[in-house]
Structure formats: C-alpha cells, structure tokens
Design an enzyme around this catalytic site. Sequence first.
Site, PDB file in Angstrom:
ATOM      1  CB  CYS A 117      49.803 -11.285  36.843  1.00  0.00           C
ATOM      2  SG  CYS A 117      50.151 -10.753  35.153  1.00  0.00           S
ATOM      3  CB  CYS A 120      52.391 -12.957  32.064  1.00  0.00           C
ATOM      4  SG  CYS A 120      52.639 -11.201  32.373  1.00  0.00           S
ATOM      5  CB  SER A 121      54.400 -14.440  35.962  1.00  0.00           C
ATOM      6  OG  SER A 121      55.374 -13.816  35.148  1.00  0.00           O
ATOM      7  CB  CYS A 122      52.822  -8.649  36.780  1.00  0.00           C
ATOM      8  SG  CYS A 122      53.157  -8.423  35.023  1.00  0.00           S
TER       9      CYS A 122
END
Length: 218
Positions: A117, A120-122
């Site tokens: 991602c 961010c942190s998907c």
Amino acid sequence: MSDPEELHDHDEAEHEGIHKGGLPYYGKRVMALEALLEEKGILTKDEIQQLIDQTDSVSPKNGAKVVARAWVDPEYKARLLSEPKKTLEESGYGELPEDPVIVVVENNDDVRHLVVCTLCSCYPRALLGRPPDWYKSLAYRSRAVDDPRGVMKEFGQHVPDSVEVRVLDSTADIRYLVVPQRPEGTEGWSEDELVKLVTRDSMIGASEPLKPEQVPAG
Ligand code: FE
C-alpha cells in the site's frame, strides 16, 4: 533486594502515560476519533469494539487455509480467483463487506505478485489480520515499487529474470491476496499439512511458502 527507585533512573515525563493514567499521543487521537464517531451517530461504542474484536480474531492462518484448499482443489481455486467474495463467504468467512473489494491473484511460472500500500497500510485484514510493521514502513512502501525484485530477494525470494513481477497497490477500495505457487515435493499432502507451508508474507508475495524441509517440527 534493590530499591525500585534506584532502578528507576529516567525522567517521569518519558512515560507519563503509564504512571499517571494518561494516554500517549496516538492513544489520545484514537479516543478523540472514537468520541467523534459516536457523537456524529456513525458508530456506537459496541460497534467499534466489535470491529476491533473481529480484526483481532483473524490471523494469517485464516488466509493459509484458503490457499491450501486452492492448492488441492482446482475447481475451488478457479472460483476463488473469479469470485473471491462469494467463494470466501462460502468458505466460512460469513458476510464480507462490499467495500473494500478482495481480489485474489495467483503466482505461476510466468508471473509473481508483490502487494503493497504505497499510501498507508491497506492490507487484506479480513484474511490475514493486522499487517506487520514493516508493511507500513516508508522504506517498504517506496522500495516495493522502485525495486520489487530487490525487496523480494531480501525476503529470501529469488525471482528469475524471465518471470514478470507485478506490484499491486492496495487502497481503501481494493485488497489483494496472493496464492503462491505450491512448493515442490508436496504431492499427496493433505490440506492440513499444506497449511503449515503458507506463511503470512507469502500471501502478500514478499516471500515464497516454506519448503517441506523448512516446516517446524511438532
Ligand atoms: Fe493504505
């Protein structure tokens, strides 16, 4: 016995949160966000807790079972790739949200995938639980795009030049799960045995599944 005060050789301000019942910066932000969600009538306290509990109850084992079944059952794998949501729901995942969409891709002799991602942190939390810290790091998020083969090599995965690497950028709307290639020497293995080979990192394409000789005993 030592006097606890003697061991306590640093400034109170360093961990004020623990000693004085306060919260660190991100804790305060989370509390403020929760309060706003409640105040605006978007989510109740119970619903927030349910979502946290749901995420905490999922681990890479969940995804590993799906991959192992895909390895032994070609018909299941075909459905998993073409209709992931429906197929996962039938595999005991209950009702999955429409959003984000889960996409399942398969590694083969010609193509391997690496999930990132960049923003961010998907991450496919519904299948793997919480992402590891390195997945959220700026180093991974940028290098996975710049030099995916280099990153994969650091995870112990050698990708021959003849194999194409596709980098998949997860977003709030779409999450990817990789079905890695079934390791050689596992002919005739049961699903339960195969599950032990499927690592978290292999389901986001960073590393390969374990080889039979790498399975921890017990
Ligand atoms: Fe993200």
